[in-house]
Every structure is written in structure tokens, then in C-alpha cells.
Design an enzyme around this catalytic site. Structure first.
Site, PDB file in Angstrom:
ATOM      1  N   LYS A  71       0.825  -1.214   0.000  1.00 23.41           N
ATOM      2  CA  LYS A  71       0.000   0.000   0.000  1.00 23.41           C
ATOM      3  C   LYS A  71       0.861   1.268   0.000  1.00 23.41           C
ATOM      4  O   LYS A  71       0.636   2.173  -0.805  1.00 23.41           O
ATOM      5  CB  LYS A  71      -0.954   0.002   1.205  1.00 23.41           C
ATOM      6  CG  LYS A  71      -1.921  -1.175   1.191  1.00 23.41           C
ATOM      7  CD  LYS A  71      -2.855  -1.167   2.380  1.00 23.41           C
ATOM      8  CE  LYS A  71      -2.152  -1.316   3.713  1.00 23.41           C
ATOM      9  NZ  LYS A  71      -1.448  -2.614   3.856  1.00 23.41           N
ATOM     10  N   ARG A 224       6.460  -8.126   1.848  1.00 25.54           N
ATOM     11  CA  ARG A 224       7.343  -7.670   2.932  1.00 25.54           C
ATOM     12  C   ARG A 224       8.021  -8.852   3.601  1.00 25.54           C
ATOM     13  O   ARG A 224       9.206  -8.815   3.904  1.00 25.54           O
ATOM     14  CB  ARG A 224       6.571  -6.853   3.979  1.00 25.54           C
ATOM     15  CG  ARG A 224       7.449  -6.494   5.180  1.00 25.54           C
ATOM     16  CD  ARG A 224       6.757  -5.619   6.201  1.00 25.54           C
ATOM     17  NE  ARG A 224       6.507  -4.291   5.673  1.00 25.54           N
ATOM     18  CZ  ARG A 224       5.374  -3.624   5.846  1.00 25.54           C
ATOM     19  NH1 ARG A 224       4.397  -4.162   6.540  1.00 25.54           N
ATOM     20  NH2 ARG A 224       5.239  -2.426   5.343  1.00 25.54           N
TER      21      ARG A 224
HETATM   22  N1  LIG Z   1       3.988  -5.515  -5.850  1.00 28.08           N
HETATM   23  C1  LIG Z   1       5.200  -5.451  -5.292  1.00 28.08           C
HETATM   24  N2  LIG Z   1       6.303  -5.701  -6.032  1.00 28.08           N
HETATM   25  C2  LIG Z   1       7.518  -5.669  -5.465  1.00 28.08           C
HETATM   26  N3  LIG Z   1       7.759  -5.387  -4.171  1.00 28.08           N
HETATM   27  C3  LIG Z   1       6.700  -5.120  -3.392  1.00 28.08           C
HETATM   28  C4  LIG Z   1       5.376  -5.131  -3.902  1.00 28.08           C
HETATM   29  N4  LIG Z   1       4.527  -4.824  -2.925  1.00 28.08           N
HETATM   30  C5  LIG Z   1       5.268  -4.637  -1.828  1.00 28.08           C
HETATM   31  N5  LIG Z   1       6.581  -4.816  -2.088  1.00 28.08           N
HETATM   32  C6  LIG Z   1       7.679  -4.712  -1.139  1.00 28.08           C
HETATM   33  O1  LIG Z   1       7.194  -5.086   0.135  1.00 28.08           O
HETATM   34  C7  LIG Z   1       7.577  -4.166   1.129  1.00 28.08           C
HETATM   35  C8  LIG Z   1       6.370  -3.717   1.887  1.00 28.08           C
HETATM   36  O2  LIG Z   1       5.512  -2.957   1.065  1.00 28.08           O
HETATM   37  P1  LIG Z   1       4.654  -1.741   1.648  1.00 28.08           P
HETATM   38  O3  LIG Z   1       4.227  -0.907   0.511  1.00 28.08           O
HETATM   39  O4  LIG Z   1       5.416  -1.063   2.729  1.00 28.08           O
HETATM   40  O5  LIG Z   1       3.408  -2.521   2.270  1.00 28.08           O
HETATM   41  P2  LIG Z   1       2.160  -1.938   3.107  1.00 28.08           P
HETATM   42  O6  LIG Z   1       2.243  -0.441   3.070  1.00 28.08           O
HETATM   43  O7  LIG Z   1       0.945  -2.473   2.428  1.00 28.08           O
HETATM   44  O8  LIG Z   1       2.301  -2.492   4.495  1.00 28.08           O
HETATM   45  C9  LIG Z   1       8.313  -3.027   0.419  1.00 28.08           C
HETATM   46  O9  LIG Z   1       9.665  -3.130   0.717  1.00 28.08           O
HETATM   47  C10 LIG Z   1       8.138  -3.278  -1.050  1.00 28.08           C
HETATM   48  O10 LIG Z   1       9.370  -3.170  -1.679  1.00 28.08           O
HETATM   49 MG   LIG Z   2       2.557   0.781   4.738  1.00 23.51          MG
END
Ligand SMILES: Nc1ncnc2c1ncn2[C@@H]1O[C@H](COP(=O)(O)OP(=O)(O)O)[C@@H](O)[C@H]1O
Ligand SMILES: [Mg+2]
Length: 352
Positions: A71, A224
Site C-alpha cells: 500500500k 514484505r
Molecule cells: N507488488 C510489489 N512488487 C515488489 N515489491 C513489493 C510489492 N509490494 C510490496 N513490495 C515490497 O514489500 C515491502 C512492503 O511494502 P509496503 O508498501 O510497505 O506494504 P504496506 O504499506 O501495504 O504495508 C516493500 O519493501 C516493497 O518493496
Molecule cells: Mg505501509
């Protein structure tokens, strides 16, 4: 027992300092680099392209989904795709409407405001947000008590990107003010393999396809976690092997970190084991189960259970927690005969 050291947190949702830094480095920078989530990606691509063609600010976007699915990453991609600056804040950080007013009134035209955990915002801030989202206006209260006056303030058009792990908790008036809602799903193993290979490339670690598949299978559908496991396997490969991540290296490393073949960690397995061995598979109340594993109720409920439920290993019933046949099979145990009450017969003593 203490679950809080580095090893035990390996699949837990909370992020530590190293995580935050490495996560930033591994974040895809545009929609093309963003792996999986085909539906959300296509829909968002249309929303953003259309806005760009019109020379307009993109509509407000709500992203919902479990922790670690991307997200925050997507919110940054939205800003990048729109060529706009991004401001990042979160619901819990905005306790007073005044905090929000200060942020809103300093936005530039077209800026993306990322509001993480938007369901945890305070009520007055939420109401201010309604007007800001719809009319690009806020009422700033000047003065206190009876002499206080509301001064309307025009805002430049901006794009609000809200993120929530609990879309169901958002009040409908707030949900309705988003022009687009993207629901993020858990990732398929093949998608996680792509995430892992991409990250390995950025971290400059050699990994073969079978090694990536091994890590992907234990990553709970979550990028993650995939990235976190990859880093731990990299440590192992560097210290104990020749630096290359093969299936065997990955499997052995993850055994060291107590992440099993299905992605269960020590806490998950402790919960299942207690449920099966002490309570004959349940039903047993959450509090009793938590005491049995020496954990807080909340930890069992919010950290271990969602994954166990999703995997079909545990069910939450009105009478308590119940193990499924798959749970017995996963731990290599044999369920008691139907109709025979072992220790499970005593669950009524504990209540739910
Ligand atoms: N679709 C994706 N492709 C590659 N890496 C991703 C993807 N989605 C998430 N990640 C990786 O996973 C990690 C967590 O993503 P994040 O955006 O912080 O998740 P959220 O905000 O939903 O908790 C980040 O380091 C990101 O690089
Ligand atoms: Mg987040």
C-alpha cells in the site's frame, strides 16, 4: 517465553529499523516495476493516465489490504506517476483536527497526501477531511471559546491516498468520498518469486529459481515477508554457504530461523501445538489458548491467528478456537477419534 527477539519477529507484521531502510531501497518506483496485483494495477493505471491526459489532479484513492502487500509502495508510485510531490502521514499521528488543517493548508497543487491507517484517525479530523476531499476547503478555527470563529480556507486540488488494513472499519461517508478503491490481495507464489528475484538483484545476491521458489512458499503471500526472509537467507548463505541461494540453502536457513515449509513461525506453531496437544483440537477460548502459550490475547489474535485461519489450520467459532484436520496433518499428529472426549471435554471449565 519471549517472542520478541529478531528471530521471532521474522514473519510478524511490525517493521523494525533495518526493515524500514531496506524496504525503501527495495520499493518498486513505477507501476511497471510493481509485481502482481493485476487488477488494482490496471485500474490504477487507467485512473492515473486519464487524469494526466486531462491535465487534472487524480481522484482520491483508497487502498485496502493486509500489512506488507504494497500500500505504501503504491502511494509513492501514484505520486511518481503523476509527477507530484508526496506528503506522508498516518491516522494515529492526526489526533486533532488542527493537525490535519495544518497539513492540508500547506499542500501544493496536485500534491499526493498519503494517509496511512486512515481508519485510526480521530473523529473531528475525519469530519474535516470530508469537506477537504469533496470541496477542497477547510474551516480553520481561530480563537477559543465563545469568541472562536471559523475561517473558510480554500485548498489547492490534491490527491488523497488513504491506506487501511481494515476497510470495514471506515465510516461509509469517508469510503464514499474516494473515487477509486483498490483492494490488495495476497500474492501468488509465482508473483512472490518475481518479487524475490527482483530484490535479490537489487541486493546483489545470487539466487537460483528453486531458491526463490523455496522462499516464496514460506512468505505467506506477502512481499514484505518475502523480502525479510530473503535477507535472512542471504545472511546464512554468506556465512555458512558460498553466498549463492539454492533451494537447499534457503530451506536450511529458514529452518535455522524456525520458519517452516508453510511459513509458520515459532509462535504460530506454539498456538497450534497447544490447541492440539493440550485441548484436543478445541474448541477452546482465546484467553485460555493465550495463557497456554504464555502470550497476550492480542498477540495470539492479531499476529498468529489471521494467518492460521487463512491457511485453513484454525477456525474461530462461537464456542472457541478449533483446529482443522489440516492442522493435525501439518504437525504430524493424529486427531482423537470422533465422540471420544480427551482433554477437549474439559474446555467448558475454561469458557470462551
Ligand atoms: N507488488 C510489489 N512488487 C515488489 N515489491 C513489493 C510489492 N509490494 C510490496 N513490495 C515490497 O514489500 C515491502 C512492503 O511494502 P509496503 O508498501 O510497505 O506494504 P504496506 O504499506 O501495504 O504495508 C516493500 O519493501 C516493497 O518493496
Ligand atoms: Mg505501509
Amino acid at each position: 517465553m519471549n517472542w520478541d527477539d529478531e528471530t521471532d519477529r521474522i514473519v510478524a507484521p511490525a517493521a523494525d529499523g533495518e526493515d524500514t531502510a531496506v524496504e525503501a531501497a527495495l520499493r518498486p518506483k513505477d507501476l511497471g516495476e510493481f509485481v502482481g496485483q493485476e487488477k488494482v494495477r490496471q485500474q490504477l493505471d487507467l485512473v492515473l493516465k486519464a487524469a494526466r491526459q486531462r491535465g487534472a489532479t487524480a481522484d482520491h484513492v483508497l487502498l485496502s489490504g493486509a500489512p506488507g502487500l504494497g500500500k505504501t509502495t503504491l502511494s509513492m508510485i501514484i505520486a511518481a506517476e503523476m509527477g507530484a510531490p508526496i506528503r506522508i502521514t498516518s491516522g494515529p499521528a492526526i489526533q486533532h483536527a488542527g493537525d490535519l488543517a495544518a497539513i492540508l493548508s500547506s499542500l501544493q497543487e496536485g500534491e499526493v497526501l498519503f494517509l496511512d491507517e486512515i481508519h485510526r484517525m480521530s473523529r473531528p479530523a475525519e469530519e474535516m477531511l470530508y469537506m477537504a476531499m469533496e470541496d477542497f476547503r477547510v474551516d480553520v478555527i481561530v480563537g477559543k471559546g465563545p469568541g472562536a470563529t471559523a475561517i473558510p480556507l480554500e485548498l489547492p486540488p490534491f490527491t488523497l491516498v488513504g491506506a487501511t488494513t481494515r476497510a470495514g472499519l471506515l465510516p461509509p461517508p469517508l469510503r464514499d468520498r474516494f473515487g477509486f478503491t483498490g483492494h490488495m490481495e495476497f500474492y501468488a507464489p509465482g508473483e512472490l518469486e518475481r518479487v524475490i528475484r527482483r530484490s535479490a538483484g537489487l541486493l546483489d545476491v545470487e539466487i537460483d529459481p528453486a531458491g526463490a521458489a523455496e522462499i516464496a512458499g514460506r512468505s505467506r503471500g506477502t512481499p514484505r515477508i518475502a523480502n525479510r526472509l530473503l535477507r535472512r537467507v542471504r545472511d546464512y548463505a554468506q556465512v555458512r554457504a558460498d553466498g549463492v541461494i539454492t533451494r537447499e540453502v534457503a530451506a536450511t536457513a529458514l529452518q535455522v530461523y524456525e520458519v517452516d515449509g508453510r511459513g509458520l513461525d515459532r509462535l504460530d506453531r506454539a498456538v497450534l501445538e497447544a490447541l492440539l496437544k493440550l485441548f484436543g483440537g478445541g474448541p477452546v477460548g482465546l484467553s485460555t489458548l493465550a495463557v497456554a502459550v504464555g502470550e497476550e490475547r492480542e498477540t495470539v489474535e492479531e499476529v498468529a491467528e489471521p494467518f492460521l485461519v487463512r491457511e485453513g489450520l484454525l477456525a474461530r467459532t462461537p464456542r472457541g478456537r478449533v483446529a482443522t484436520p489440516a492442522a493435525w496433518a501439518h504437525l504430524g499428529l493424529v486427531p482423537p477419534q470422533q465422540g471420544v472426549t480427551g482433554s477437549a471435554g474439559q474446555q467448558g471449565l475454561f469458557g470462551v
